[in-house]
Design a protein around this motif. Sequence first.
Motif, PDB file in Angstrom:
ATOM      1  N   MET A  15      38.129  14.842 -33.973  1.00 57.65           N
ATOM      2  CA  MET A  15      39.418  15.510 -34.055  1.00 57.65           C
ATOM      3  C   MET A  15      39.302  16.839 -34.788  1.00 57.65           C
ATOM      4  SD  MET A  15      42.120  13.553 -32.825  1.00 57.65           S
ATOM      5  CE  MET A  15      43.502  14.054 -33.799  1.00 57.65           C
ATOM      6  N   ALA A  16      38.491  16.890 -35.849  1.00 60.32           N
ATOM      7  CA  ALA A  16      38.337  18.109 -36.642  1.00 60.32           C
ATOM      8  C   ALA A  16      37.769  19.241 -35.792  1.00 60.32           C
ATOM      9  CB  ALA A  16      37.442  17.846 -37.851  1.00 60.32           C
ATOM     10  N   ALA A  17      36.854  18.906 -34.909  1.00 54.56           N
ATOM     11  CA  ALA A  17      36.225  19.930 -34.073  1.00 54.56           C
ATOM     12  C   ALA A  17      37.213  20.561 -33.105  1.00 54.56           C
ATOM     13  CB  ALA A  17      35.058  19.319 -33.301  1.00 54.56           C
ATOM     14  N   ARG A  18      38.315  19.841 -32.799  1.00 56.14           N
ATOM     15  CA  ARG A  18      39.291  20.336 -31.820  1.00 56.14           C
ATOM     16  C   ARG A  18      40.561  20.869 -32.453  1.00 56.14           C
ATOM     17  NH1 ARG A  18      41.446  16.597 -29.134  1.00 56.14           N
ATOM     18  NH2 ARG A  18      40.538  14.666 -29.917  1.00 56.14           N
ATOM     19  N   THR A  19      40.624  20.886 -33.798  1.00 49.82           N
ATOM     20  CA  THR A  19      41.852  21.266 -34.482  1.00 49.82           C
ATOM     21  C   THR A  19      41.654  22.543 -35.277  1.00 49.82           C
ATOM     22  OG1 THR A  19      42.424  18.907 -34.692  1.00 49.82           O
ATOM     23  CG2 THR A  19      43.633  20.465 -36.072  1.00 49.82           C
ATOM     24  N   PRO A  20      42.527  23.539 -35.119  1.00 47.44           N
ATOM     25  CA  PRO A  20      42.363  24.802 -35.849  1.00 47.44           C
ATOM     26  C   PRO A  20      42.273  24.587 -37.355  1.00 47.44           C
ATOM     27  CG  PRO A  20      44.059  25.021 -34.174  1.00 47.44           C
ATOM     28  CD  PRO A  20      43.694  23.578 -34.213  1.00 47.44           C
ATOM     29  N   GLY A  21      41.269  25.195 -37.983  1.00 46.84           N
ATOM     30  CA  GLY A  21      41.125  25.149 -39.427  1.00 46.84           C
ATOM     31  C   GLY A  21      40.472  23.900 -39.961  1.00 46.84           C
ATOM     32  N   ALA A  22      40.356  22.852 -39.143  1.00 49.97           N
ATOM     33  CA  ALA A  22      39.800  21.589 -39.622  1.00 49.97           C
ATOM     34  C   ALA A  22      38.284  21.568 -39.557  1.00 49.97           C
ATOM     35  CB  ALA A  22      40.369  20.417 -38.823  1.00 49.97           C
ATOM     36  N   ASP A  23      37.697  22.513 -38.858  1.00 42.47           N
ATOM     37  CA  ASP A  23      36.232  22.564 -38.828  1.00 42.47           C
ATOM     38  C   ASP A  23      35.680  22.972 -40.194  1.00 42.47           C
ATOM     39  OD1 ASP A  23      37.431  25.041 -38.528  1.00 42.47           O
ATOM     40  OD2 ASP A  23      35.746  25.893 -37.412  1.00 42.47           O
ATOM     41  N   LYS A  24      36.483  23.694 -40.970  1.00 42.30           N
ATOM     42  CA  LYS A  24      36.067  24.109 -42.308  1.00 42.30           C
ATOM     43  C   LYS A  24      36.377  23.042 -43.353  1.00 42.30           C
ATOM     44  CE  LYS A  24      37.163  28.924 -41.129  1.00 42.30           C
ATOM     45  NZ  LYS A  24      38.026  30.092 -41.468  1.00 42.30           N
ATOM     46  N   ASP A  25      37.462  22.317 -43.133  1.00 40.32           N
ATOM     47  CA  ASP A  25      37.906  21.292 -44.075  1.00 40.32           C
ATOM     48  C   ASP A  25      38.703  20.267 -43.259  1.00 40.32           C
ATOM     49  OD1 ASP A  25      39.241  19.721 -45.947  1.00 40.32           O
ATOM     50  OD2 ASP A  25      39.563  21.377 -47.342  1.00 40.32           O
ATOM     51  N   PRO A  26      38.252  19.013 -43.176  1.00 33.79           N
ATOM     52  CA  PRO A  26      38.887  18.039 -42.286  1.00 33.79           C
ATOM     53  C   PRO A  26      40.228  17.494 -42.784  1.00 33.79           C
ATOM     54  CG  PRO A  26      37.146  16.981 -43.520  1.00 33.79           C
ATOM     55  CD  PRO A  26      37.074  18.454 -43.854  1.00 33.79           C
ATOM     56  N   ARG A  27      40.664  17.899 -43.984  1.00 31.87           N
ATOM     57  CA  ARG A  27      41.924  17.381 -44.495  1.00 31.87           C
ATOM     58  C   ARG A  27      43.115  17.970 -43.729  1.00 31.87           C
ATOM     59  NH1 ARG A  27      41.327  18.715 -50.763  1.00 31.87           N
ATOM     60  NH2 ARG A  27      40.480  20.606 -49.782  1.00 31.87           N
ATOM     61  N   PHE A  28      44.150  17.138 -43.562  1.00 28.51           N
ATOM     62  CA  PHE A  28      45.338  17.600 -42.846  1.00 28.51           C
ATOM     63  C   PHE A  28      46.586  17.025 -43.508  1.00 28.51           C
ATOM     64  CE2 PHE A  28      44.710  13.437 -40.976  1.00 28.51           C
ATOM     65  CZ  PHE A  28      45.998  12.962 -40.785  1.00 28.51           C
ATOM     66  N   TRP A  29      47.707  17.669 -43.215  1.00 26.66           N
ATOM     67  CA  TRP A  29      49.048  17.205 -43.591  1.00 26.66           C
ATOM     68  C   TRP A  29      49.935  17.463 -42.388  1.00 26.66           C
ATOM     69  CZ3 TRP A  29      53.974  19.093 -43.681  1.00 26.66           C
ATOM     70  CH2 TRP A  29      54.916  18.471 -44.499  1.00 26.66           C
ATOM     71  N   ALA A  30      50.778  16.505 -42.034  1.00 24.81           N
ATOM     72  CA  ALA A  30      51.636  16.684 -40.862  1.00 24.81           C
ATOM     73  C   ALA A  30      52.976  16.002 -41.085  1.00 24.81           C
ATOM     74  CB  ALA A  30      50.962  16.105 -39.624  1.00 24.81           C
ATOM     75  N   ALA A  31      54.031  16.677 -40.685  1.00 22.03           N
ATOM     76  CA  ALA A  31      55.377  16.102 -40.736  1.00 22.03           C
ATOM     77  C   ALA A  31      56.057  16.378 -39.407  1.00 22.03           C
ATOM     78  CB  ALA A  31      56.193  16.703 -41.876  1.00 22.03           C
ATOM     79  N   GLY A  32      56.971  15.489 -39.031  1.00 19.58           N
ATOM     80  CA  GLY A  32      57.654  15.727 -37.773  1.00 19.58           C
ATOM     81  C   GLY A  32      58.719  14.701 -37.480  1.00 19.58           C
ATOM     82  N   ILE A  33      59.392  14.936 -36.368  1.00 16.21           N
ATOM     83  CA  ILE A  33      60.389  14.020 -35.836  1.00 16.21           C
ATOM     84  C   ILE A  33      60.063  13.805 -34.372  1.00 16.21           C
ATOM     85  CG2 ILE A  33      61.959  15.948 -35.342  1.00 16.21           C
ATOM     86  CD1 ILE A  33      64.300  13.994 -35.750  1.00 16.21           C
ATOM     87  N   SER A  34      60.213  12.579 -33.907  1.00 18.26           N
ATOM     88  CA  SER A  34      60.009  12.280 -32.491  1.00 18.26           C
ATOM     89  C   SER A  34      61.128  11.379 -32.006  1.00 18.26           C
ATOM     90  CB  SER A  34      58.648  11.621 -32.261  1.00 18.26           C
ATOM     91  OG  SER A  34      58.569  10.382 -32.942  1.00 18.26           O
ATOM     92  N   LEU A  35      61.517  11.578 -30.763  1.00 17.84           N
ATOM     93  CA  LEU A  35      62.674  10.868 -30.205  1.00 17.84           C
ATOM     94  C   LEU A  35      62.424  10.549 -28.750  1.00 17.84           C
ATOM     95  CD1 LEU A  35      66.389  11.926 -30.475  1.00 17.84           C
ATOM     96  CD2 LEU A  35      65.337  11.699 -28.242  1.00 17.84           C
ATOM     97  N   ILE A  36      62.806   9.359 -28.356  1.00 18.38           N
ATOM     98  CA  ILE A  36      62.844   9.000 -26.942  1.00 18.38           C
ATOM     99  C   ILE A  36      64.053   8.108 -26.724  1.00 18.38           C
ATOM    100  CG2 ILE A  36      61.184   7.168 -27.415  1.00 18.38           C
ATOM    101  CD1 ILE A  36      61.889   8.837 -24.022  1.00 18.38           C
ATOM    102  N   ALA A  37      64.856   8.415 -25.709  1.00 17.39           N
ATOM    103  CA  ALA A  37      66.060   7.639 -25.424  1.00 17.39           C
ATOM    104  C   ALA A  37      66.048   7.189 -23.973  1.00 17.39           C
ATOM    105  CB  ALA A  37      67.311   8.470 -25.696  1.00 17.39           C
ATOM    106  N   HIS A  38      66.153   5.873 -23.774  1.00 15.59           N
ATOM    107  CA  HIS A  38      66.281   5.268 -22.453  1.00 15.59           C
ATOM    108  C   HIS A  38      67.681   4.689 -22.334  1.00 15.59           C
ATOM    109  CE1 HIS A  38      62.027   5.642 -21.485  1.00 15.59           C
ATOM    110  NE2 HIS A  38      61.731   5.144 -22.682  1.00 15.59           N
TER     111      HIS A  38
END
Length: 289
Positions: free
Chosen positions: A88-111
């Motif tokens: 994953m680090a190899a495919r993520t911007p900036g993670a090739d230098k340091d594999p640490r990440f932080w992520a926040a978000g919202i996701s929604l699906i309505a049926h």
Amino acid sequence: MTDFDTRKDKTAHWFRTLRDQICKEFEALEREAPDALYPGEAGKFEYEDWQRKVENGGGGTGGMLRGRLFEKCGVHISVVKGEFTPEMAARTPGADKDPRFWAAGISLIAHQRNPRIPAVHMNTRYIVTTQDWFGGGGDLTPTQAIDRHQDAPDALAFHAGMKAACDKHNVADYEHYKNWCDEYFYLKHRDEPRGTGGIFYDRLNSGNFEEDFAFTQDVGRHFLKTYSAIVRGRIHEPWTEEEREEQLITRGRYVEFNLLWDRGTTFGLKTGGNVKTILSSMPPVVKWP
């Protein structure tokens, strides 16, 4: 030096705020649904906190509504951190230098229970490695063939809402994001689109955090306003057993995309996310004839 901590606090707070606004509005729609078509009590969201299995890895809150109008609806928020795998680090911007990440978000699906009301998906997120960026979007999935084209009334209304969000901000390009969405939400194995599209964007960092953030906020606001209007425009329409059957078959395409092609599903599973919330996008009832 970039103040990532302040940015993290602001974005995480916004995703919680947007979740609360969406859930309040969807519960109002549940109450408005006419008893003759939707018998029983109006549903309410039930919330469940979860934590990543890694120490200090963060977590989130899953919100699920199983009601009379919304047959199944998940609105989830998360704030997670950790280290990417080497792959994953190899495919993520900036993670090739340091594999640490932080992520926040919202996701929604309505049926929806009513097959004449389209299913919908929306998510927005903010990710930090040694770099930071926003991503997300929203897309509409009508379940009836008569509505599954981009000139159908619901599709036009949904695209108008997403375009309005883009047009307010110089950092956003509606035509580019629309085409990106059409390309992304495509079932390659069937050579057909998942639905009637919307917008999709990723790795948005214009160099102006506040403007990128303001655009991401407006995606959420316009999504809520637009989709609520679509639901209210259809909520009184009765349906047939034949339309319900077509809905269940169309939902099968939704399952296929999420399990075979969706990068968000892969990201969540490969970073130790909550399986229950990740797979809550699956429709409650589906058919493959």
